[in-house]
Design a protein around this motif. Sequence first.
Motif, mmCIF file in Angstrom:
data_model
loop_
_atom_site.group_PDB
_atom_site.id
_atom_site.type_symbol
_atom_site.label_atom_id
_atom_site.label_comp_id
_atom_site.label_asym_id
_atom_site.label_seq_id
_atom_site.Cartn_x
_atom_site.Cartn_y
_atom_site.Cartn_z
ATOM 1 N N ASP A 1 0.272 4.119 -2.699
ATOM 2 C CA ASP A 1 -0.059 5.466 -2.226
ATOM 3 C C ASP A 1 0.743 6.503 -3.014
ATOM 4 O OD1 ASP A 1 -0.669 7.765 -0.825
ATOM 5 O OD2 ASP A 1 0.576 7.256 0.905
ATOM 6 N N TRP B 1 0.805 -1.222 0.000
ATOM 7 C CA TRP B 1 0.000 0.000 0.000
ATOM 8 C C TRP B 1 0.843 1.281 0.000
ATOM 9 C CZ3 TRP B 1 -4.035 2.210 -1.549
ATOM 10 C CH2 TRP B 1 -4.511 3.387 -0.987
ATOM 11 N N PRO C 1 -5.221 0.712 3.918
ATOM 12 C CA PRO C 1 -5.443 0.351 2.509
ATOM 13 C C PRO C 1 -6.907 0.053 2.228
ATOM 14 C CG PRO C 1 -4.570 -1.524 3.693
ATOM 15 C CD PRO C 1 -4.604 -0.390 4.684
#
Length: 465
Positions: free
Chosen positions: A6, A2, A44
Amino acid sequence: MWPYLDKAICAQIRSATEPMFAEYVGKYQIEAIEFDNLSLGTIPPEIHGLKVCETNEKELVLEPAVRWAGNPNIVLTLKLLSFRITIQLVDLQIFMAPRITLKPLVPTFPCFATVAVSLLWKPDVDFGMSILGGDIMAIPGLYQFVQKTIKRQLASLYIWPQALEIPILDSATVAVKKPVGILHVKVVRAQKLLKKDILGTSDPYVKLNLSGERLPSKKTTIKKRNLNPEWNEKFKLIVKDPGSQVLQLQVFDWDKVGNHDRLGMQFVPLKFLTPYETKEFKLDLLKHTDSYDPQDKKQRGKIVVELMYAPFRADSGKLEGTQDGYSRKESGFDRTSDSEVFGGAGLLSVLIQGAEDVEGERHNNPFAVVFFRGETKRTKMIKRARDPLWNEEFHYMLEEPPLNEKIHIEVMSKRTGFSFRSKEHLGNVDINLTDVVHNGRINQKYHLIDSKNGVIHVAIKWVTA
């Protein structure tokens, strides 16, 4: 994973919003709009169900249901006159159904070259906006307006079939060059060729081919006892990369016994050609391609050729058949008259992708054989396989569309050792090419005749220049 997603998603958001913000700078006394903070936080998204779709293409299609109630840190600063107004996004929640396509599938880790992401429908987005500590989304009518605006913007960008494509592998490492056009070559004549025969003459002919191709060279007829031959013979060659490919011309003296003597050679880079424009070249023949060797003073004569490069028209082919559709019969159905179909020369490409559940009585080393217009072409043999993957493509240069013609494909097995019955028939299929001409392309799995459960996967394409 994640944290890496991101950063990648935030970078995409910045690049997508910059031109939108730029439209407002200079208007309404706005001096600048920029992100102070842009992070999707540490929580997430959650996947609630996953659908995997099977297609006949070299791709994997995933359709997850995604819900996200995260803790993002998204702060936007608006510079208005001498004021700085800070806008913070709070309580962000998203529900969406993306379609993720991994394509094309390749034998190089991670086994796909590109990720294409699109949305099956408009996403549900819920959030608040805090300005100076107050939630402005509580203002009547503003929440609905912002919601509709966001959905409309996202829909215009990424609702299927529109997609965001993210390259994973360098295209140069996985790309298989496909035919993009036809090179029309007219070998006109040669002049003042070398004398190679005892009687003071030569029996010349010309071999021509494109660099980077493994196909056999094209050849003119042999002109007996002639140092100034006139051919006026036409050829068509398949072009895959007009920016780098070179036409190679070699003039030989034919001999009944022994090797043929090379009289000279030349080459023409295709990048010198303008599409659809015929250009004549009068070329001095060289001893070899080591351009203009100062020690090679011998005059070898000239060759005259006319060249025209015709790119293929943009592919408008339709995908024929459903995702899991099969056909035991020959493809074909009633059409309007053939006169409505555009005629002319073109390229027929036959891709033998693979087969399933092919089984022989004595051995299982399958290969496919393609029969068309008197030509026979075969794939490599896959040893000890019931579900072979060949992924081999064959090309046929045709003067007219193959209307009302069929292509015959057989799957055979061959014993690797010595045997009186070394080959075994595993199944066959006849495919009507009228569908290909009308649709531009078919990509389908066919049940093999004379096979209990055998299926062969074939993609056929017809393109014209």
